[in-house]
Design a protein around this motif. Structure first.
Motif, PDB file in Angstrom:
ATOM      1  N   LEU A  64     -13.645  24.042   0.840  1.00  0.00           N
ATOM      2  CA  LEU A  64     -14.954  23.555   0.432  1.00  0.00           C
ATOM      3  C   LEU A  64     -14.842  23.158  -1.040  1.00  0.00           C
ATOM      4  O   LEU A  64     -14.651  24.006  -1.904  1.00  0.00           O
ATOM      5  N   SER A  65     -14.946  21.865  -1.313  1.00  0.00           N
ATOM      6  CA  SER A  65     -14.659  21.398  -2.664  1.00  0.00           C
ATOM      7  C   SER A  65     -15.739  20.444  -3.152  1.00  0.00           C
ATOM      8  O   SER A  65     -16.453  19.820  -2.375  1.00  0.00           O
ATOM      9  N   ASP A  66     -15.816  20.324  -4.476  1.00  0.00           N
ATOM     10  CA  ASP A  66     -16.802  19.425  -5.070  1.00  0.00           C
ATOM     11  C   ASP A  66     -16.463  17.963  -4.795  1.00  0.00           C
ATOM     12  O   ASP A  66     -17.338  17.108  -4.802  1.00  0.00           O
ATOM     13  N   PHE A  70      -8.137  29.794   1.571  1.00  0.00           N
ATOM     14  CA  PHE A  70      -9.474  29.292   1.323  1.00  0.00           C
ATOM     15  C   PHE A  70      -9.516  28.695  -0.081  1.00  0.00           C
ATOM     16  O   PHE A  70      -9.145  29.354  -1.053  1.00  0.00           O
ATOM     17  N   THR A  71      -9.965  27.468  -0.186  1.00  0.00           N
ATOM     18  CA  THR A  71     -10.133  26.803  -1.480  1.00  0.00           C
ATOM     19  C   THR A  71     -11.619  26.539  -1.668  1.00  0.00           C
ATOM     20  O   THR A  71     -12.217  25.754  -0.934  1.00  0.00           O
ATOM     21  N   VAL A 126      -7.613  33.379  -1.526  1.00  0.00           N
ATOM     22  CA  VAL A 126      -8.798  32.602  -1.876  1.00  0.00           C
ATOM     23  C   VAL A 126      -8.632  32.059  -3.288  1.00  0.00           C
ATOM     24  O   VAL A 126      -8.450  32.826  -4.237  1.00  0.00           O
ATOM     25  N   ALA A 127      -8.660  30.739  -3.428  1.00  0.00           N
ATOM     26  CA  ALA A 127      -8.601  30.086  -4.741  1.00  0.00           C
ATOM     27  C   ALA A 127     -10.016  29.667  -5.134  1.00  0.00           C
ATOM     28  O   ALA A 127     -10.713  28.995  -4.373  1.00  0.00           O
ATOM     29  N   ILE A 128     -10.444  30.062  -6.333  1.00  0.00           N
ATOM     30  CA  ILE A 128     -11.845  29.914  -6.730  1.00  0.00           C
ATOM     31  C   ILE A 128     -11.969  29.029  -7.967  1.00  0.00           C
ATOM     32  O   ILE A 128     -11.266  29.223  -8.955  1.00  0.00           O
ATOM     33  N   THR A 129     -12.875  28.066  -7.902  1.00  0.00           N
ATOM     34  CA  THR A 129     -13.258  27.265  -9.054  1.00  0.00           C
ATOM     35  C   THR A 129     -14.771  27.145  -9.073  1.00  0.00           C
ATOM     36  O   THR A 129     -15.364  26.575  -8.147  1.00  0.00           O
ATOM     37  N   ASP A 130     -15.410  27.710 -10.085  1.00  0.00           N
ATOM     38  CA  ASP A 130     -16.861  27.588 -10.246  1.00  0.00           C
ATOM     39  C   ASP A 130     -17.624  28.000  -8.994  1.00  0.00           C
ATOM     40  O   ASP A 130     -18.564  27.330  -8.563  1.00  0.00           O
ATOM     41  N   THR A 131     -17.228  29.098  -8.398  1.00  0.00           N
ATOM     42  CA  THR A 131     -17.881  29.584  -7.185  1.00  0.00           C
ATOM     43  C   THR A 131     -18.121  31.081  -7.309  1.00  0.00           C
ATOM     44  O   THR A 131     -17.183  31.836  -7.558  1.00  0.00           O
ATOM     45  N   SER A 134      -2.309  36.679  -5.866  1.00  0.00           N
ATOM     46  CA  SER A 134      -3.378  37.637  -5.683  1.00  0.00           C
ATOM     47  C   SER A 134      -4.234  37.207  -4.513  1.00  0.00           C
ATOM     48  O   SER A 134      -4.148  36.071  -4.045  1.00  0.00           O
ATOM     49  N   PHE A 135      -5.054  38.131  -4.036  1.00  0.00           N
ATOM     50  CA  PHE A 135      -5.950  37.738  -2.963  1.00  0.00           C
ATOM     51  C   PHE A 135      -6.981  36.731  -3.476  1.00  0.00           C
ATOM     52  O   PHE A 135      -7.205  35.683  -2.876  1.00  0.00           O
ATOM     53  N   PHE A 136      -7.638  37.040  -4.588  1.00  0.00           N
ATOM     54  CA  PHE A 136      -8.524  36.087  -5.254  1.00  0.00           C
ATOM     55  C   PHE A 136      -7.810  35.535  -6.477  1.00  0.00           C
ATOM     56  O   PHE A 136      -7.295  36.292  -7.291  1.00  0.00           O
TER      57      PHE A 136
END
Length: 237
Positions: free
Chosen positions: A102-104, A133-134, A154-159, A179-181
Motif C-alpha cells: 500500500l503506497s502513496d 508488507f510495504t 513490514v517496511a514503514i514510511t509515514d504510516t 527487523s520485523f518492522f
C-alpha cells in the motif's frame, strides 16, 4: 355553491398533496459531496488462502479472495474516510502467503484505515508466512490477532501502526532480515503501538529497526515513537 364543510375538506386535501410533493422532492435531492466525504464508511473484505479465489472471488464471506494482492485494489476503490477490515482465514497447516504493498504512488490509503485481522467466526490466529508488507503514506494500519512466520516483515514510511495480539517467534533478524518492522523514511512523526503481544526466541533487532542513514530520509519535525504495553518477551537475543 360549495358548502363551508366542503371548502374545508378541499383545502385540507390540497395541504396533504402539497406536503407529500415537498417531501418527495426533498428526499430525491442527493447529499452534497462534502457531506458524503465526511461519513466514516465501514467495509469488510475476506481472504482465504486455502479456499479463496482471486479470479472469481468478490471479497465476500461466501466468495473470499485468495491473496492480499487483492486488498490493494480493494482499498483503492473505497471512498475517502473508509475503515477497511481485512479478515484472513489461515492456520499453521495452511498459512497465508502473499505480499501487500500500500503506497502513496498508488494513493492506496489517503485518510483510510486498514485493519488486518483473523476471520471473526473462526477461533484461530491468522498465520502469515514469508510475506513482505510495504506501507507508505497510509493513515493507519492495524494488525490484530496475527502470527507472522518465515521471512515476513513490514517496511514503514509515514504510516502509523496499531498492533494487538501479535505473535513473532523463532525468527533470525540478522542481515539481510533486518527487523520485523523497519522504518524506511519519515516526513512526519510515526507512532507504533504494540499491546498484548508475544516475542519469543528471536535473534537480532526483534521489533524495530531504523537504518543508520535514516536521518537523511527524515524531516526535521519527524520522529519514530514506539509504545509497548502488556507484551511478553522470552529468550530473545
Amino acid at each position: 355553491m360549495l358548502s363551508f364543510r366542503k371548502v374545508v375538506e378541499l383545502f385540507a386535501l390540497l395541504v396533504i398533496v402539497y406536503s407529500a410533493s415537498v417531501s418527495a422532492s426533498s428526499s430525491s435531492v442527493p447529499a452534497s459531496p462534502s457531506s458524503q466525504s465526511l461519513q466514516d464508511i465501514q467495509c469488510t473484505v475476506y481472504f482465504d488462502y486455502r479456499y479463496g479465489n482471486d479470479t472469481f472471488g468478490d471479497g465476500s464471506f461466501q466468495k473470499p479472495f485468495k491473496t492480499l494482492t487483492q486488498l490493494q485494489d480493494y482499498v483503492l476503490k473505497q471512498p475517502v474516510n473508509s475503515t477497511i477490515t481485512a479478515c484472513v482465514n489461515s492456520t499453521s497447516d495452511h498459512p497465508f502467503v502473499g505480499d501487500l504493498h500500500l503506497s502513496d504512488s498508488l494513493t492506496a490509503c489517503g485518510t483510510k484505515t486498514v485493519t488486518l485481522t483473523t476471520v471473526p467466526t473462526l477461533d484461530n490466529v491468522a498465520v502469515i508466512a514469508n510475506s513482505s508488507f510495504t506501507l507508505s503514506n497510509c493513515a493507519l494500519m492495524r494488525f490484530t490477532n496475527i502470527e507472522f512466520t518465515g521471512t515476513s516483515s513490514v517496511a514503514i514510511t509515514d504510516t502509523d501502526m496499531q498492533i494487538q495480539q501479535l505473535v513473532v517467534h523463532h525468527r533470525d533478524f540478522s542481515p539481510p532480515m533486518i527487523s520485523f518492522f523497519q522504518i524506511v523514511s519519515s516526513s512526519r512523526p510515526v507512532h507504533i503501538s504494540i499491546g498484548n503481544s508475544l516475542f519469543r526466541s528471536n535473534f537480532g533487532h526483534t521489533i524495530l529497526y531504523a537504518p543508520h542513514n535514516l536521518s537523511q530520509n527524515m524531516s526535521a519535525t519527524a520522529g519514530v515513537f514506539l509504545s509497548l504495553t502488556s507484551s511478553t518477551f522470552h529468550r530473545n537475543n
